[in-house]
Design a protein around this motif. Structure first.
Motif, PDB file in Angstrom:
ATOM      1  N   UNK A   1       0.851  -1.187   0.000  1.00  0.00           N
ATOM      2  CA  UNK A   1       0.000   0.000   0.000  1.00  0.00           C
ATOM      3  C   UNK A   1       0.889   1.240   0.000  1.00  0.00           C
ATOM      4  N   UNK A   2       0.620   2.139  -0.902  1.00  0.00           N
ATOM      5  CA  UNK A   2       1.389   3.367  -1.037  1.00  0.00           C
ATOM      6  C   UNK A   2       0.442   4.562  -0.893  1.00  0.00           C
ATOM      7  N   UNK A   3       0.977   5.759  -0.650  1.00  0.00           N
ATOM      8  CA  UNK A   3       0.132   6.948  -0.470  1.00  0.00           C
ATOM      9  C   UNK A   3      -0.852   7.186  -1.614  1.00  0.00           C
ATOM     10  N   UNK A   4      -0.522   6.762  -2.800  1.00  0.00           N
ATOM     11  CA  UNK A   4      -1.443   6.966  -3.931  1.00  0.00           C
ATOM     12  C   UNK A   4      -2.695   6.087  -3.823  1.00  0.00           C
ATOM     13  N   UNK A   5      -2.652   5.053  -2.993  1.00  0.00           N
ATOM     14  CA  UNK A   5      -3.799   4.167  -2.813  1.00  0.00           C
ATOM     15  C   UNK A   5      -4.822   4.701  -1.812  1.00  0.00           C
ATOM     16  N   UNK A   6      -4.414   5.648  -0.978  1.00  0.00           N
ATOM     17  CA  UNK A   6      -5.285   6.150   0.083  1.00  0.00           C
ATOM     18  C   UNK A   6      -5.827   7.518  -0.321  1.00  0.00           C
ATOM     19  N   UNK A   7      -7.141   7.621  -0.329  1.00  0.00           N
ATOM     20  CA  UNK A   7      -7.798   8.857  -0.762  1.00  0.00           C
ATOM     21  C   UNK A   7      -8.399   9.586   0.442  1.00  0.00           C
ATOM     22  N   UNK A   8      -8.458  10.899   0.325  1.00  0.00           N
ATOM     23  CA  UNK A   8      -9.070  11.735   1.360  1.00  0.00           C
ATOM     24  C   UNK A   8      -9.970  12.761   0.692  1.00  0.00           C
ATOM     25  N   UNK A   9     -11.160  12.913   1.248  1.00  0.00           N
ATOM     26  CA  UNK A   9     -12.072  13.934   0.735  1.00  0.00           C
ATOM     27  C   UNK A   9     -11.539  15.293   1.147  1.00  0.00           C
ATOM     28  N   UNK A  10     -11.301  16.157   0.181  1.00  0.00           N
ATOM     29  CA  UNK A  10     -10.753  17.490   0.459  1.00  0.00           C
ATOM     30  C   UNK A  10     -11.815  18.575   0.343  1.00  0.00           C
ATOM     31  N   UNK A  11     -12.901  18.262  -0.308  1.00  0.00           N
ATOM     32  CA  UNK A  11     -14.030  19.182  -0.394  1.00  0.00           C
ATOM     33  C   UNK A  11     -15.232  18.379  -0.881  1.00  0.00           C
ATOM     34  N   UNK A  12     -16.369  18.998  -0.916  1.00  0.00           N
ATOM     35  CA  UNK A  12     -17.573  18.319  -1.373  1.00  0.00           C
ATOM     36  C   UNK A  12     -17.389  17.860  -2.815  1.00  0.00           C
ATOM     37  N   UNK A  13     -17.420  16.567  -3.024  1.00  0.00           N
ATOM     38  CA  UNK A  13     -17.293  16.015  -4.361  1.00  0.00           C
ATOM     39  C   UNK A  13     -15.873  15.920  -4.891  1.00  0.00           C
TER      40      UNK A  13
END
Length: 105
Positions: A60-72
């Motif tokens: 698992x690398x940082x590109x695999x983990x997503x974070x919502x930064x704003x609506x949508x």
């Protein structure tokens, strides 16, 4: 948590002089809290591995983990966190993000 240590409100009680906060240092209680923390950490790691379809934490690398930064809108940790873009040994060779290089000097 670590950002509060100099305010005498350290949530772990390590640096506080406030007796109300030092109760957490008692090994009889701390060992249970540490075990619970590690159990929850492992559970979260396994959930992340399942969600990404990976069979090993090492893949698992940082590109695999997503974070919502704003609506949508979501971004990968690779795109959000500059320090995760550093490759092994880069700082020793004076390579990498300029912000980190300044801290490394």
């Amino acid at each position: 948590q670590a950002l509060k240590c100099n305010t005498n409100t350290c949530p772990t009680g390590i640096t506080t002089q406030d007796p109300k906060l030092t109760w957490g240092l008692d090994p009889r209680y701390k060992q249970v809290r540490v075990a619970n923390f590690h159990r929850a950490t492992f559970k979260a790691c396994f959930e992340l591995m399942e969600a990404t379809g990976m069979e090993s934490w090492a893949t698992i690398h940082p590109r695999h983990v997503m974070r919502r930064v704003s609506l949508g809108s979501c971004k990968s940790y690779h795109d959000i966190y500059e320090h995760l873009k550093v490759e092994k040994g880069e700082l020793l060779e004076a390579k990498g993000p300029s912000r980190l290089l300044r801290l490394w000097e």
